[in-house]
Design an enzyme around this catalytic site. Structure first.
Site, mmCIF file in Angstrom:
data_model
loop_
_atom_site.group_PDB
_atom_site.id
_atom_site.type_symbol
_atom_site.label_atom_id
_atom_site.label_comp_id
_atom_site.label_asym_id
_atom_site.label_seq_id
_atom_site.Cartn_x
_atom_site.Cartn_y
_atom_site.Cartn_z
ATOM 1 N N TRP A 1 1.202 -0.958 0.233
ATOM 2 C CA TRP A 1 0.185 -0.090 0.063
ATOM 3 C C TRP A 1 1.428 0.825 -0.337
ATOM 4 O O TRP A 1 0.711 2.391 -0.523
ATOM 5 C CB TRP A 1 -1.253 -0.139 1.347
ATOM 6 C CG TRP A 1 -1.929 -1.322 0.880
ATOM 7 C CD1 TRP A 1 -2.310 -2.063 2.052
ATOM 8 C CD2 TRP A 1 -2.660 -1.660 0.113
ATOM 9 N NE1 TRP A 1 -3.387 -3.009 1.587
ATOM 10 C CE2 TRP A 1 -3.574 -2.316 -0.119
ATOM 11 C CE3 TRP A 1 -3.179 -0.914 -1.273
ATOM 12 C CZ2 TRP A 1 -4.965 -3.097 -0.972
ATOM 13 C CZ3 TRP A 1 -4.239 -1.396 -1.452
ATOM 14 C CH2 TRP A 1 -5.117 -2.716 -1.453
ATOM 15 N N ASP B 1 -1.182 6.484 6.268
ATOM 16 C CA ASP B 1 -3.084 5.872 6.262
ATOM 17 C C ASP B 1 -3.098 4.689 6.780
ATOM 18 O O ASP B 1 -2.433 4.247 7.742
ATOM 19 C CB ASP B 1 -2.351 4.841 4.154
ATOM 20 C CG ASP B 1 -3.174 3.964 3.882
ATOM 21 O OD1 ASP B 1 -4.687 3.679 5.104
ATOM 22 O OD2 ASP B 1 -3.294 3.073 3.327
ATOM 23 N N LYS C 1 -12.403 -1.732 6.851
ATOM 24 C CA LYS C 1 -11.538 -2.139 7.391
ATOM 25 C C LYS C 1 -12.203 -2.698 9.064
ATOM 26 O O LYS C 1 -12.254 -3.202 9.586
ATOM 27 C CB LYS C 1 -10.528 -2.358 7.475
ATOM 28 C CG LYS C 1 -9.710 -2.258 6.499
ATOM 29 C CD LYS C 1 -9.265 -3.316 5.547
ATOM 30 C CE LYS C 1 -9.126 -2.944 4.255
ATOM 31 N NZ LYS C 1 -7.638 -2.314 3.904
HETATM 32 C C1 LIG Z 1 -7.342 -1.870 2.127
HETATM 33 C C2 LIG Z 1 -6.542 -0.662 1.653
HETATM 34 C C3 LIG Z 1 -5.614 -0.401 1.141
HETATM 35 C C4 LIG Z 1 -7.270 0.234 -0.052
HETATM 36 O O1 LIG Z 1 -8.914 0.356 0.222
HETATM 37 P P1 LIG Z 1 -9.729 0.201 -1.096
HETATM 38 O O2 LIG Z 1 -10.432 1.171 0.405
HETATM 39 O O3 LIG Z 1 -9.548 -1.408 -1.390
HETATM 40 O O4 LIG Z 1 -8.946 1.604 -2.078
HETATM 41 C C5 LIG Z 1 -5.392 1.365 1.121
HETATM 42 N N1 LIG Z 1 -4.483 0.938 2.315
HETATM 43 C C6 LIG Z 1 -4.281 0.237 3.428
HETATM 44 C C7 LIG Z 1 -3.748 -0.093 5.018
HETATM 45 C C8 LIG Z 1 -5.574 -1.027 3.087
HETATM 46 O O5 LIG Z 1 -5.408 -1.743 3.785
#
Ligand SMILES: *Cc1c(COP(=O)(O)O)cnc(C)c1O
Length: 388
Positions: A102, A171, A195
């Site tokens: 990511w 993030d 999540k």
């Molecule tokens: C799942 C995830 C993403 C991507 O998220 P989307 O909503 O599917 O674009 C980005 N960063 C992290 C840390 C993630 O776990």
């Protein structure tokens, strides 16, 4: 009704109390005669829902008053670009710490938009199994970017890099509200909801007001919907927000509050993670893939003893160059992993297949997963180990 234990990395399990509350209001939301799904987002019924969701984010995360709380669409992946489009505008330079998929995707997106990306640290040398220590960042970067919890690799920062006057962007998709976090240490935080917060469809953005540029200051060509100011000026209602997802998010936030807030979540999550890691560390069949001191409380990748030096070496060479011994070891590894996932599913533990980059298995144990679920999984793992 029988519910499974869902260890999915996302979308992931939601608290049952929340699902029940949503079900109870499905056809008739609080005497309005309509479902929240059917409401106008400008109606007098919906406005309090989104306002309450924002207020709960502010309360539970202790968001300082000089930060905006935004609900946008496009997932975490859209933020990879929006961060660059809105923050990478002065010197068009940014520093990224590379801790896995990511973080790398975010850096690639910034580079694509013409931002000069410097990777100031990386844990690639050991397959991203740890978080590099970055004491101090200096330079003319517009921002420093980290992925605070690495969903795929199963790592998590146990410190916050010191970046001085350079805004720190994180993030927090897979760890939002899993623990207390000092928002004031960051310029911008974002989290895809699927999540830890809600079903898929909304992304939470928390951004310091002075970092939000005018639309005209964003990178050339930035679409209106990708300008943070568009959402900030319109209370996240510039266009139709993902109404129902935000409604569920509000319910999840009230569930978090009722269960002790961010502190309560940390206690709950530590109990679960400690239980699972201590089993993995003591097992001679299973093992965790991450280093102590960098381990995620949310995502726990693990391997079996059939992933060994032979399979590791074999994975590095082309198939036609593998020895017979290597081929046999790889086949055995694959067979055991598939057997584990299949038998686990039959026993009511789903979505344990590991990400292909790490291999093996992964148990994601977000806020909504109970300690009881983790204990039941460990019992299953003990039986599996004994039989294989
Ligand atoms: C799942 C995830 C993403 C991507 O998220 P989307 O909503 O599917 O674009 C980005 N960063 C992290 C840390 C993630 O776990």
């Amino acid at each position: 009704m029988s519910r499974v234990y869902n260890f999915s990395a996302g979308p992931s399990c939601l608290p049952e109390e929340v699902l029940n509350a949503c079900a109870a209001e499905m056809l008739d939301y609080q005497g309005t005669g309509q479902s929240v799904m059917e409401m106008s987002h400008r109606s007098k019924y919906y406005e309090p829902i989104i306002q309450d969701a924002e207020a709960m984010v502010r309360k539970l995360m202790n968001v300082p008053s000089n930060y905006k709380v935004l609900f946008v669409q496009g997932g975490g992946s859209t933020q990879f670009a929006m961060v660059a489009q809105n923050l990478g505008i002065k010197n068009k330079k940014a520093a990224y710490i590379e801790t896995g998929v990511w973080a790398k995707k975010a850096a690639q997106e910034a580079a694509k938009l013409g931002v000069e990306v410097t990777t100031i640290a990386s844990s690639k040398d050991k397959g991203y199994s740890y978080i590099p220590r970055v004491e101090k960042v200096e330079g003319d970067y517009d921002y420093v970017y980290i992925c605070y919890n690495n969903t795929i690799m199963g790592t998590h920062y146990e410190y916050i890099p010191e970046t001085g006057n350079i805004p720190l962007v994180a993030d927090i998709s897979s760890c939002v509200l899993s623990e207390p976090l000092d928002v004031s240490k960051f310029g911008l935080l974002f989290a895809g909801a699927q999540k830890n917060l809600a079903p898929a469809g909304v992304t939470l953005v928390i951004v310091r007001e002075d970092l939000i540029p005018e639309a005209s200051e964003c990178l050339p060509g930035t679409p209106t919907m990708s300008v943070y100011k568009t959402h900030a000026d319109n209370d996240s209602m510039y266009n139709t927000p993902p109404c129902y997802t935000i409604y569920v998010l509000g319910k999840v936030l009230h569930w978090i509050e009722a269960n002790g807030g961010a502190e309560g979540m940390l206690k709950r999550n530590k109990e679960k993670a400690d239980y699972l890691y201590s089993f993995l560390d003591s097992s001679d069949f299973f093992r965790a893939t991450t280093e102590v001191g960098s381990r995620s409380l949310m995502n726990v990748p693990f391997l079996t003893k059939y992933s060994n030096d032979v399979t590791k070496a074999a994975a590095k060479v082309a198939e036609e160059e593998q020895t017979a011994e290597q081929k046999a070891a790889l086949a055995k590894e694959k067979e055991i992993n598939a057997k584990f996932v299949k038998e686990a599913e039959a026993a009511g533990f789903i979505n344990l297949k590991g990400h292909r980059l790490v291999g093996g298995m992964r148990a994601s144990i977000y806020n909504a997963m109970s300690l009881e679920g983790v204990k039941a999984l460990v019992e299953f793992m003990k039986k599996f180990a004994a039989a294989n």
